[in-house]
Design a protein around this motif. Structure first.
Motif, PDB file in Angstrom:
ATOM      1  N   ASP A  68      26.279 -25.709 -28.792  1.00  0.00           N
ATOM      2  CA  ASP A  68      27.676 -24.126 -29.660  1.00  0.00           C
ATOM      3  C   ASP A  68      28.532 -25.025 -28.991  1.00  0.00           C
ATOM      4  N   PHE A  69      29.762 -25.165 -29.569  1.00  0.00           N
ATOM      5  CA  PHE A  69      31.093 -26.002 -29.319  1.00  0.00           C
ATOM      6  C   PHE A  69      32.228 -24.695 -29.291  1.00  0.00           C
ATOM      7  N   GLN A  70      31.733 -23.526 -29.721  1.00  0.00           N
ATOM      8  CA  GLN A  70      32.461 -22.818 -29.309  1.00  0.00           C
ATOM      9  C   GLN A  70      33.181 -22.378 -28.458  1.00  0.00           C
ATOM     10  N   PHE A  71      34.693 -22.563 -28.515  1.00  0.00           N
ATOM     11  CA  PHE A  71      35.486 -22.166 -27.313  1.00  0.00           C
ATOM     12  C   PHE A  71      35.116 -20.184 -26.875  1.00  0.00           C
ATOM     13  N   ASN A  72      34.737 -19.880 -25.425  1.00  0.00           N
ATOM     14  CA  ASN A  72      35.381 -18.938 -25.403  1.00  0.00           C
ATOM     15  C   ASN A  72      36.061 -18.338 -24.199  1.00  0.00           C
ATOM     16  N   GLU A  73      36.814 -17.198 -23.862  1.00  0.00           N
ATOM     17  CA  GLU A  73      37.711 -16.870 -23.832  1.00  0.00           C
ATOM     18  C   GLU A  73      37.916 -17.449 -22.760  1.00  0.00           C
ATOM     19  N   ASP A  74      37.579 -18.146 -21.612  1.00  0.00           N
ATOM     20  CA  ASP A  74      37.304 -18.749 -20.320  1.00  0.00           C
ATOM     21  C   ASP A  74      37.554 -20.422 -20.768  1.00  0.00           C
ATOM     22  N   ASN A  75      37.010 -20.698 -22.029  1.00  0.00           N
ATOM     23  CA  ASN A  75      37.291 -21.748 -22.025  1.00  0.00           C
ATOM     24  C   ASN A  75      38.641 -22.483 -22.800  1.00  0.00           C
ATOM     25  N   ARG A  76      38.921 -21.230 -23.382  1.00  0.00           N
ATOM     26  CA  ARG A  76      40.509 -21.730 -24.639  1.00  0.00           C
ATOM     27  C   ARG A  76      41.316 -21.601 -23.228  1.00  0.00           C
ATOM     28  N   SER A  77      40.822 -20.476 -21.996  1.00  0.00           N
ATOM     29  CA  SER A  77      42.823 -20.212 -21.030  1.00  0.00           C
ATOM     30  C   SER A  77      42.377 -21.869 -20.469  1.00  0.00           C
ATOM     31  N   ALA A  81      45.313 -24.359 -20.230  1.00  0.00           N
ATOM     32  CA  ALA A  81      45.985 -24.135 -19.492  1.00  0.00           C
ATOM     33  C   ALA A  81      47.009 -25.997 -18.897  1.00  0.00           C
ATOM     34  N   ASN A  82      45.699 -27.050 -19.134  1.00  0.00           N
ATOM     35  CA  ASN A  82      45.273 -28.169 -18.826  1.00  0.00           C
ATOM     36  C   ASN A  82      46.058 -28.796 -20.314  1.00  0.00           C
ATOM     37  N   TYR A  83      45.965 -28.549 -20.982  1.00  0.00           N
ATOM     38  CA  TYR A  83      47.240 -28.906 -22.142  1.00  0.00           C
ATOM     39  C   TYR A  83      49.006 -28.823 -21.785  1.00  0.00           C
ATOM     40  N   GLU A  84      48.737 -28.048 -21.317  1.00  0.00           N
ATOM     41  CA  GLU A  84      49.960 -27.084 -21.235  1.00  0.00           C
ATOM     42  C   GLU A  84      50.813 -28.568 -19.575  1.00  0.00           C
ATOM     43  N   TYR A  85      49.438 -27.638 -18.536  1.00  0.00           N
ATOM     44  CA  TYR A  85      50.160 -28.549 -17.715  1.00  0.00           C
ATOM     45  C   TYR A  85      50.372 -30.013 -18.241  1.00  0.00           C
ATOM     46  N   TRP A 140      34.634 -32.292 -20.904  1.00  0.00           N
ATOM     47  CA  TRP A 140      33.824 -30.609 -20.939  1.00  0.00           C
ATOM     48  C   TRP A 140      33.564 -30.692 -19.311  1.00  0.00           C
ATOM     49  N   TYR A 141      33.660 -30.094 -18.672  1.00  0.00           N
ATOM     50  CA  TYR A 141      33.723 -30.331 -17.056  1.00  0.00           C
ATOM     51  C   TYR A 141      33.112 -28.587 -16.857  1.00  0.00           C
ATOM     52  N   MET A 142      32.467 -28.865 -15.760  1.00  0.00           N
ATOM     53  CA  MET A 142      32.303 -27.925 -15.000  1.00  0.00           C
ATOM     54  C   MET A 142      33.027 -26.648 -14.426  1.00  0.00           C
ATOM     55  N   ASP A 143      33.745 -26.764 -14.529  1.00  0.00           N
ATOM     56  CA  ASP A 143      35.209 -25.293 -14.775  1.00  0.00           C
ATOM     57  C   ASP A 143      36.198 -24.979 -16.160  1.00  0.00           C
ATOM     58  N   GLY A 144      35.078 -25.678 -17.532  1.00  0.00           N
ATOM     59  CA  GLY A 144      35.848 -26.007 -18.547  1.00  0.00           C
ATOM     60  C   GLY A 144      36.341 -27.533 -19.247  1.00  0.00           C
ATOM     61  N   PRO A 145      36.200 -26.716 -20.298  1.00  0.00           N
ATOM     62  CA  PRO A 145      37.149 -28.362 -21.958  1.00  0.00           C
ATOM     63  C   PRO A 145      38.571 -28.402 -21.194  1.00  0.00           C
ATOM     64  N   TYR A 146      38.731 -30.014 -20.345  1.00  0.00           N
ATOM     65  CA  TYR A 146      39.637 -30.882 -20.229  1.00  0.00           C
ATOM     66  C   TYR A 146      40.346 -31.309 -21.276  1.00  0.00           C
ATOM     67  N   PRO A 147      40.810 -31.118 -21.726  1.00  0.00           N
ATOM     68  CA  PRO A 147      41.966 -32.113 -23.093  1.00  0.00           C
ATOM     69  C   PRO A 147      42.501 -33.699 -22.163  1.00  0.00           C
ATOM     70  N   VAL A 148      42.568 -34.861 -23.129  1.00  0.00           N
ATOM     71  CA  VAL A 148      43.870 -36.162 -22.415  1.00  0.00           C
ATOM     72  C   VAL A 148      44.134 -36.656 -23.444  1.00  0.00           C
ATOM     73  N   PRO A 149      45.473 -37.362 -23.285  1.00  0.00           N
ATOM     74  CA  PRO A 149      45.968 -36.862 -24.680  1.00  0.00           C
ATOM     75  C   PRO A 149      45.393 -38.499 -25.780  1.00  0.00           C
TER      76      PRO A 149
END
Length: 249
Positions: A68-77, A81-85, A140-149
Motif C-alpha cells: 500500500d503506497f497511498q499517503f495518509n495525512e501525515d505522509n502527505r504533510s 514539507a520536504n518538497y517545499e524545503y 520512505w523513511y521512518m518519519d515519512g516520505p522524503y523526496p529528492v529532485p
C-alpha cells in the motif's frame, strides 16, 4: 533477540510445531496457522512472542500494508514539507522528467537460502519502500516520505536505466547520486539498484516493482507487543549477480 523472562524453550527450526505455538502464542496473521509453515526463528517468553516465518499467501495484513503506497495525512504533510524545503533552498528543484515507462512504486527484496523474499519488518519504518515519480526519487523513511529532485532520467536499453538524483542541498562532489537500475529478471522485474557517487562510493539493493509483489513469498518478523531486531539476511554478491545476468550489458 530481545530481553525478557523465558517461559518456553527458544528454538529455531525449519517446520512449525503448530500445537506448541497455538498453545502459547495464539492467533497470527497469514500462514502462521498452517502446519507446513516454515519458521526461521521463534522465541516465546512471559513478555513477548517473537516469530519470524515465511508467508506464502498474499492475504496477510502485513502483505497488504507493504504493497500500500497511498499517503495518509501525515505522509502527505511530510512529503509536502520536504518538497517545499528543497524548493525554497533551490528554486530549480523538481523539474519534470520523462518517466520513460519506469514503474513508480518499488519494494526491496532479500535473499534467504538462495531465494528472494519480500520482508515485513518488525519496525515498519524499515520497510524500505521507494517511489520514482515525474520529478523526484522518494526515500520512505521512518518519519515519512522524503523526496529528492530527479535531474535526469536516461534509458540505456530495455534492461538498464540511469537516474541522476540531487541527494543533498550542498554543491559538493557527493551532492549528486547516480542511480542505475539493472533489470536482471525480465519476468519478475527483479532489479539491482546501484547507487554511486562521484567520489567512487557505491552501494546496491535489490528491488521489484509493486506490480511484481505477488510473484514473491514474504518473510514476516512478528512480535505481539514490542519491536524486535530486524532479521539479518544473506549477503548478496551484487557484482557477480550482475555479471551473471544475461541483461548486464
Amino acid at each position: 533477540m530481545c530481553a525478557g523472562k523465558q517461559a518456553a524453550a527458544i528454538s529455531t527450526s525449519d517446520k512449525i510445531d503448530n500445537n506448541q505455538i497455538a498453545r502459547v502464542v495464539g492467533t497470527f496473521s497469514g500462514d502462521i496457522n498452517k502446519a507446513d509453515t516454515i519458521i526461521i526463528h521463534k522465541e516465546i517468553t512471559n513478555d513477548y512472542r517473537h516469530i519470524i516465518y515465511i508467508d506464502k499467501g498474499h492475504d496477510s495484513q502485513e502483505y497488504k500494508w507493504l504493497v500500500d503506497f497511498q499517503f495518509n495525512e501525515d505522509n502527505r504533510s511530510t512529503y509536502e514539507a520536504n518538497y517545499e524545503y528543497f524548493k525554497k533552498e533551490k528554486a530549480a528543484s523538481f523539474k519534470k522528467q520523462k518517466s520513460l515507462g519506469l514503474p513508480k512504486h518499488w519494494l526491496p527484496v532479500y535473499r534467504y537460502k538462495n531465494a528472494y523474499y519480500l520482508y515485513a519488518p518488525s519496525d515498519w519504518g524499515n520497510a524500505g519502500r521507494r517511489i520514482v515519480n515525474d520529478s523526484a526519487f522518494v526515500y520512505w523513511y521512518m518519519d515519512g516520505p522524503y523526496p529528492v529532485p530527479l535531474q535526469s532520467v536516461n534509458k540505456v536499453n530495455t534492461y538498464k536505466c540511469v537516474l541522476s538524483i540531487a541527494d543533498h542541498l550542498h554543491n559538493d562532489n557527493d551532492s549528486i547520486t547516480t542511480l542505475t537500475l539493472h533489470i536482471i529478471d525480465p519476468i519478475s522485474k527483479l532489479t539491482i539498484f546501484e547507487f554511486s557517487k562521484a567520489s567512487g562510493n557505491s552501494h546496491y539493493q535489490l528491488y521489484i516493482p509493486v506490480e511484481s509483489a505477488d510473484k514473491f513469498d514474504m518473510i514476516i518478523n512478528y512480535c505481539n507487543n514490542q519491536k524486535q531486531m530486524e532479521y539479518s539476511f544473506e549477503k548478496v554478491d551484487y557484482v557477480k549477480l550482475l555479471k551473471d545476468s544475461d541483461n548486464s550489458k
